[in-house]
Write a protein that holds these residues in place. Structure first.
Motif, PDB file in Angstrom:
ATOM      1  N   LEU A   1      28.509 -32.015 -50.225  1.00  0.00           N
ATOM      2  CA  LEU A   1      27.754 -30.784 -50.016  1.00  0.00           C
ATOM      3  C   LEU A   1      26.283 -31.066 -50.283  1.00  0.00           C
ATOM      4  O   LEU A   1      25.944 -31.786 -51.211  1.00  0.00           O
ATOM      5  CB  LEU A   1      28.265 -29.686 -50.959  1.00  0.00           C
ATOM      6  CG  LEU A   1      29.719 -29.275 -50.742  1.00  0.00           C
ATOM      7  CD1 LEU A   1      30.156 -28.289 -51.814  1.00  0.00           C
ATOM      8  CD2 LEU A   1      29.911 -28.671 -49.367  1.00  0.00           C
ATOM      9  N   ASN A   2      25.427 -30.481 -49.452  1.00  0.00           N
ATOM     10  CA  ASN A   2      23.993 -30.698 -49.619  1.00  0.00           C
ATOM     11  C   ASN A   2      23.513 -29.976 -50.884  1.00  0.00           C
ATOM     12  O   ASN A   2      23.670 -28.762 -51.001  1.00  0.00           O
ATOM     13  CB  ASN A   2      23.257 -30.169 -48.390  1.00  0.00           C
ATOM     14  CG  ASN A   2      21.825 -30.655 -48.334  1.00  0.00           C
ATOM     15  OD1 ASN A   2      21.186 -30.835 -49.373  1.00  0.00           O
ATOM     16  ND2 ASN A   2      21.328 -30.869 -47.144  1.00  0.00           N
TER      17      ASN A   2
ATOM     18  N   THR B   1      24.746 -20.859 -46.609  1.00  0.00           N
ATOM     19  CA  THR B   1      24.030 -21.579 -45.544  1.00  0.00           C
ATOM     20  C   THR B   1      24.914 -22.670 -44.963  1.00  0.00           C
ATOM     21  O   THR B   1      25.024 -22.824 -43.739  1.00  0.00           O
ATOM     22  CB  THR B   1      22.762 -22.238 -46.120  1.00  0.00           C
ATOM     23  OG1 THR B   1      22.085 -21.300 -46.920  1.00  0.00           O
ATOM     24  CG2 THR B   1      21.868 -22.757 -45.018  1.00  0.00           C
ATOM     25  N   GLN B   2      25.548 -23.425 -45.851  1.00  0.00           N
ATOM     26  CA  GLN B   2      26.328 -24.570 -45.401  1.00  0.00           C
ATOM     27  C   GLN B   2      27.608 -24.157 -44.693  1.00  0.00           C
ATOM     28  O   GLN B   2      28.179 -24.934 -43.930  1.00  0.00           O
ATOM     29  CB  GLN B   2      26.656 -25.483 -46.588  1.00  0.00           C
ATOM     30  CG  GLN B   2      25.418 -25.971 -47.301  1.00  0.00           C
ATOM     31  CD  GLN B   2      25.675 -27.153 -48.202  1.00  0.00           C
ATOM     32  OE1 GLN B   2      26.365 -28.089 -47.833  1.00  0.00           O
ATOM     33  NE2 GLN B   2      25.123 -27.124 -49.400  1.00  0.00           N
ATOM     34  N   MET B   3      28.053 -22.947 -44.958  1.00  0.00           N
ATOM     35  CA  MET B   3      29.259 -22.477 -44.273  1.00  0.00           C
ATOM     36  C   MET B   3      28.918 -21.783 -42.962  1.00  0.00           C
ATOM     37  O   MET B   3      29.512 -22.052 -41.923  1.00  0.00           O
ATOM     38  CB  MET B   3      30.040 -21.525 -45.183  1.00  0.00           C
ATOM     39  CG  MET B   3      30.581 -22.213 -46.434  1.00  0.00           C
ATOM     40  SD  MET B   3      31.708 -21.154 -47.359  1.00  0.00           S
ATOM     41  CE  MET B   3      33.224 -21.455 -46.460  1.00  0.00           C
TER      42      MET B   3
ATOM     43  N   ILE C   1      35.243 -25.006 -45.582  1.00  0.00           N
ATOM     44  CA  ILE C   1      34.366 -25.295 -44.436  1.00  0.00           C
ATOM     45  C   ILE C   1      35.187 -25.881 -43.289  1.00  0.00           C
ATOM     46  O   ILE C   1      35.009 -25.514 -42.130  1.00  0.00           O
ATOM     47  CB  ILE C   1      33.236 -26.255 -44.858  1.00  0.00           C
ATOM     48  CG1 ILE C   1      32.265 -25.532 -45.797  1.00  0.00           C
ATOM     49  CG2 ILE C   1      32.498 -26.801 -43.633  1.00  0.00           C
ATOM     50  CD1 ILE C   1      31.180 -26.406 -46.376  1.00  0.00           C
TER      51      ILE C   1
ATOM     52  N   GLU D   1      26.414 -22.046 -41.040  1.00  0.00           N
ATOM     53  CA  GLU D   1      25.860 -22.881 -39.968  1.00  0.00           C
ATOM     54  C   GLU D   1      26.972 -23.478 -39.104  1.00  0.00           C
ATOM     55  O   GLU D   1      26.763 -23.724 -37.917  1.00  0.00           O
ATOM     56  CB  GLU D   1      24.969 -23.991 -40.543  1.00  0.00           C
ATOM     57  CG  GLU D   1      25.708 -25.004 -41.396  1.00  0.00           C
ATOM     58  CD  GLU D   1      24.781 -26.045 -42.002  1.00  0.00           C
ATOM     59  OE1 GLU D   1      23.566 -25.967 -41.770  1.00  0.00           O
ATOM     60  OE2 GLU D   1      25.272 -26.939 -42.702  1.00  0.00           O
ATOM     61  N   VAL D   2      28.148 -23.700 -39.695  1.00  0.00           N
ATOM     62  CA  VAL D   2      29.265 -24.220 -38.908  1.00  0.00           C
ATOM     63  C   VAL D   2      29.700 -23.186 -37.869  1.00  0.00           C
ATOM     64  O   VAL D   2      29.874 -23.498 -36.693  1.00  0.00           O
ATOM     65  CB  VAL D   2      30.463 -24.570 -39.817  1.00  0.00           C
ATOM     66  CG1 VAL D   2      31.595 -25.148 -38.991  1.00  0.00           C
ATOM     67  CG2 VAL D   2      30.049 -25.530 -40.907  1.00  0.00           C
TER      68      VAL D   2
ATOM     69  N   LEU E   1      21.043 -26.758 -50.571  1.00  0.00           N
ATOM     70  CA  LEU E   1      21.335 -25.597 -49.724  1.00  0.00           C
ATOM     71  C   LEU E   1      22.440 -24.745 -50.342  1.00  0.00           C
ATOM     72  O   LEU E   1      23.396 -25.275 -50.926  1.00  0.00           O
ATOM     73  CB  LEU E   1      21.772 -26.044 -48.324  1.00  0.00           C
ATOM     74  CG  LEU E   1      20.740 -26.828 -47.512  1.00  0.00           C
ATOM     75  CD1 LEU E   1      21.339 -27.269 -46.194  1.00  0.00           C
ATOM     76  CD2 LEU E   1      19.505 -25.995 -47.278  1.00  0.00           C
TER      77      LEU E   1
ATOM     78  N   ALA F   1      34.671 -27.514 -49.531  1.00  0.00           N
ATOM     79  CA  ALA F   1      34.704 -28.413 -48.367  1.00  0.00           C
ATOM     80  C   ALA F   1      35.913 -28.090 -47.485  1.00  0.00           C
ATOM     81  O   ALA F   1      35.811 -28.082 -46.258  1.00  0.00           O
ATOM     82  CB  ALA F   1      34.746 -29.861 -48.830  1.00  0.00           C
TER      83      ALA F   1
END
Lengths: 323, 324
Positions: free
Chosen positions: B103-104, B111-113, B167, B115-116, B107, B164
Motif C-alpha cells: 500500500l502506498n 484514494t487507493q481503493m 482492493i 482509483e481502482v 495515500l 489489499a
C-alpha cells in the motif's frame, strides 16, 4: 502544533543570540572600522570623537549589552557607513533579493520536477540521457560564468533581454516589487535563470533518483496490478513520495540561493542585499552585519517551519513534536 | 467445461546483451471458473515470476518470451497495453506478499481503493466510495466508513493485507492471483486471512491461484496443486491425491520434510543440497543432483507427461510403498 511553533521560535531566539555574540567577538578581533570611516585629513580629535560617537570606547561586553537593549526596543543599531538604521537599510534591499531567490527556486521546481519525472520514468530513452547529462553541466558550471554567458547571448548578441538593474517596480503591500511589472519581469529573467540552473539540475537529479526508486517499489507494482494508467501512477503514487526529499532540499536551498545571489547580483547589477552585505563586511560595519545575520536566522527558521508543515501534509506518518 | 485460464508452455527469461537466463519455462496450467489452485515451490523456484508473467507485470530486463496465457479464450500476451490494463485489477486481481509495502504510504485508503473502481468503470465518486466501504466490511475490517479515511500506517500488518484483499475484490474479478499473501503474517492472522479469502472466493465464484511455499496451506484450500522446481512444473494434480501419494521425488521430499510427518525425537528429514541458481542450472532434470533415484537417464530433460491422472516430469517416479 502551536506548542511546536513556540518551541521553534524560542530556539531561533537562542540561535540569533549566539550568533550576535560570535559576530561581536569576531569583528572585534578583526579590527576597528575607524580607519575606513575617517577621512584622510582627520585629526586626532576627530578620531576620538568618532570612537566615542560609535560607542567603541566602551568594553566589548558593554557594547553588547547596549546592543541587546536596543534590540528589545526594536533598534538593531545605526549603520556606521550609511548613517541609517541597519534594519531599514537591509529591509529596503531585501525584497529585491527575496524575489530573485524565490523566482530561481520556483523555476527549479517548475523545470526540475517534470524533467526528473521524465528521466526517471524512462531512464533508457535518449531524451532522459540528455537531461541527465545536461544536469551534470548545470551542477558543475560556475554561476558567474553562466551569468556572463547569458548576458553575452541574450543581451549582447540577440538583444532580447536587459542585462542589468531591476527595471520598473511597483509597490505592493508597501514594498516595491519587480515581478508585478512587465519591464521588471524582463529584467528578472536572466538573473533568475543564472541563479536557478544549479537548482534545476539538483531538483532534476533528486526527482529522477526518487522516481527510479519508487518505480521498483512494491506499491507501484501493486498499482500496476490494479490496472491504473501510467499517468495516474506517476502523477499520484510516485510524485507524492518523491516530493518529500525534494521539499527538504529545496527548503534548505532557498537559504543557499540567497547566499549565492551575491555573485549573481553583482554581475547583473541587481540592487539586492548581497551587495550591501559584502560592502558592510569590507567596512566592518557591525550593525548592518549583525542585523543582516539576524534576519537570515529568522528567515531560515521560517523556511524550516514551512518545510516541516509541508512535510506533514505530504507524509501522514510524520508527526510534529508536541502534537 | 472449458478452462477460464489456460497457460501453455509459458516461458520467461532475463534477456541482456550478455545472453539469456531462463527464469521459468514450459509452465502449463488450467483453471476453471471458481477453481482454487495451489502453486507450491521453494524460494527461487519461479512461482512469483509465474504469477507476474500471467499479469504481464514482469519488469525489464526480464520478459515473457514464449507461450500463451489464454484468459477466457483470449491470449493476454497479444493484448495492447491499454487492453491488458482493463483486465488487470478488473478481471484478474493480484495480492502480494508484504502488506507493509504494497500500500502506498502517503495515500489514504479511500484514494487507493476508489482509483481502482474509477480506472475500470464510469461511476460516481459516491458510488465508488460505497463500494470501497462495502469491500472493507466484507474482509472484516471494523467500522469501515471511518477506516476509509485512514492511512496505511494506521493499520496492522494483518489489517493491511485485508485492505489489499478488499482492493482485489472491488471489481469482483474472475481470478485472484495471491502471491504468498500470508507469509509475512503471524500464524493466527494467517488462518484468518486464509479463511476470509476462501469464503469470499467461494461465495463470489472467484478462481484463485494461491502461490505459497507452505504445503499445509494448500492442503486445506486448493483443489489442485502444481509443484514447481527450478522454474518448471515438477508435478501437478488433485491436491488430496498428490499429497497422499507424491510421485515426483521432489514432492515426496517436500512432504517428508514437514515436521508433522516426523516421528517425535527422530531427526527431521530434509532434501539434501540446495536449490540451483537460475544462472547455473544442472543439465537435464534440474533436480537430479539432489535426487536419490537419479540415473544416467536424468541427464536428458524429462517432459511433463500425464501419469495416473496427473502431470509429472520425472523418469523415475516414486512408486507406492517405496516412499522414503
Amino acid at each position: 502544533m502551536t506548542l511546536w511553533i513556540i518551541q521553534r521560535l524560542l530556539q531561533a531566539i537562542l540561535v540569533a543570540l549566539a550568533m550576535a555574540v560570535i559576530v561581536f567577538v569576531g569583528l572585534h578581533l578583526i579590527g576597528s572600522p575607524i580607519e575606513t570611516l575617517l577621512p584622510a585629513e582627520a585629526t586626532h580629535e576627530d578620531r576620538l570623537r568618532l570612537i566615542a560617537d560609535l560607542g567603541l570606547d566602551r568594553p566589548l561586553y558593554e557594547q553588547f549589552f547596549l546592543f541587546l537593549k536596543g534590540v528589545l526596543q526594536g533598534n538593531l543599531g545605526i549603520s556606521y557607513v550609511y548613517k541609517e538604521p541597519a534594519v531599514e537599510l537591509i529591509l529596503s534591499r531585501l525584497p529585491a533579493t527575496l524575489e530573485l531567490a524565490l523566482a530561481a527556486v520556483l523555476l527549479s521546481l517548475v523545470f526540475g520536477v517534470p524533467l526528473g519525472l521524465m528521466a526517471g520514468w524512462k531512464p533508457e530513452s535518449a531524451f532522459s540521457r540528455v537531461i541527465m547529462i545536461g544536469s551534470i553541466f548545470g551542477f558543475s558550471l560556475p554561476i558567474f560564468w553562466i551569468a556572463i554567458l547569458l548576458i553575452m547571448i541574450f543581451s549582447v548578441q540577440l538583444g532580447w533581454l536587459p542585462s542589468s538593474g531591476r527595471g520598473a517596480t511597483q509597490t505592493l503591500f508597501g514594498i516595491p516589487w519587480s515581478f508585478v511589472t512587465l519591464d521588471g519581469l524582463r529584467h528578472m529573467v536572466l538573473p533568475a535563470i543564472g541563479l536557478s540552473l544549479f537548482n534545476i539540475s539538483m531538483v532534476t537529479r533528486l526527482t529522477e533518483a526518487g522516481v527510479r526508486e519508487a518505480m521498483s517499489s512494491e506499491y507501484v507494482r501493486f498499482a500496476k496490478a490494479k490496472g491504473l494508467s501510467p499517468r495516474r501512477i506517476l502523477s499520484v503514487h510516485v510524485l507524492k513520495n518523491v516530493m518529500i526529499p525534494v521539499v527538504t532540499v529545496v527548503g534548505l536551498d532557498i537559504g543557499q540561493t540567497i547566499a549565492f545571489s551575491v555573485v549573481t547580483e553583482t554581475i547583473f547589477a541587481w540592487p539586492g542585499v548581497g551587495k550591501i552585505i559584502i560592502d558592510s563586511i569590507g567596512a566592518l560595519d557591525r550593525p548592518v552585519i549583525v542585523a543582516y545575520l539576524m534576519l537570515v536566522v529568522i528567515m531560515f527558521v521560517i523556511i524550516n517551519l514551512v518545510v516541516d508543515v509541508i512535510y506533514r501534509l505530504l507524509d501522514p506518518r510524520i508527526r510534529l513534536q508536541g502534537e | 467445461m472449458t478452462a477460464m485460464l489456460e497457460i501453455r508452455s509459458l516461458k520467461t527469461e532475463v534477456v541482456t546483451s550478455e545472453g539469456r537466463v531462463t527464469l521459468i519455462d514450459d509452465i502449463n496450467l488450467e483453471l476453471a471458473a471458481g477453481e482454487v489452485m495451489g502453486l507450491v515451490g521453494e524460494s527461487g523456484s519461479g512461482k512469483s515470476v509465474t504469477g507476474l508473467s500471467i499479469m504481464g507485470l514482469i519488469d525489464k530486463p526480464a520478459q515473457v518470451t514464449g507461450g500463451q496465457v489464454l484468459f477466457k479464450g483470449k491470449d493476454l500476451r497479444n493484448l495492447s497495453e491499454r487492453e491488458i490494463r482493463s483486465v488487470r485489477g478488473n478481471r484478474i486481481a493480484m495480492i502480494f506478499q508484504d502488506p507493509m509495502s504494497t500500500l502506498n504510504p502517503v495515500l489514504r485508503i479511500d484514494t487507493q481503493m476508489m482509483e481502482v473502481v474509477h480506472a475500470h468503470e464510469k461511476i460516481s465518486k459516491q458510488a465508488a466510495r460505497e463500494r470501497a466501504r462495502d469491500a472493507l466490511g466484507m474482509v472484516g475490517i471494523p467500522s469501515p466508513e471511518e477506516r476509509l479515511s485512514a492511512y496505511p500506517h494506521q493499520f496492522s500488518g494483518g489489517m493491511r493485507q485485508r485492505v489489499a484483499i478488499a482492493i482485489a475484490l472491488l471489481m469482483s474479478p474472475d481470478l485472484i492471483i495471491a502471491d504468498e499473501p500470508t507469509t509475512a503474517l503471524d500464524v493466527t492472522i494467517q488462518a484468518q486471512i486464509l479463511s476470509i479469502v476462501q469464503k469470499l472466493a467461494r461465495d463470489k465464484g472467484t478462481a484463485l491461484i494461491w502461490i505459497t511455499h507452505d504445503l499445509s496451506v494448500v492442503a486445506g484450500l486448493a483443489e489442485k496443486v502444481s509443484v514447481m522446481y527450478a522454474g518448471r512444473i515438477a508435478e501437478q494434480g488433485k491436491t488430496a491425491d498428490l499429497l497422499r501419494r507424491p510421485m515426483h521425488p521432489y514432492t515426496n521430499g517436500l512432504i517428508a520434510s514437514l515436521p508433522a510427518h516426523n516421528q517425535r525425537g527422530s531427526r527431521l528429514k530434509q532434501i539434501s543440497g540446495t536449490t540451483p541458481s537460475v544462472a547455473n542450472m544442472p543439465k537435464g532434470c534440474a533436480f537430479h543432483p539432489r535426487c536419490a533415484s537419479a540415473t544416467q537417464l536424468c541427464l536428458s530433460p524429462p517432459q511433463l507427461e500425464p501419469v495416473e491422472g496427473r502431470l509429472l516430469r520425472c523418469f523415475h517416479p516414486v512408486m507406492e510403498g517405496a516412499s522414503s
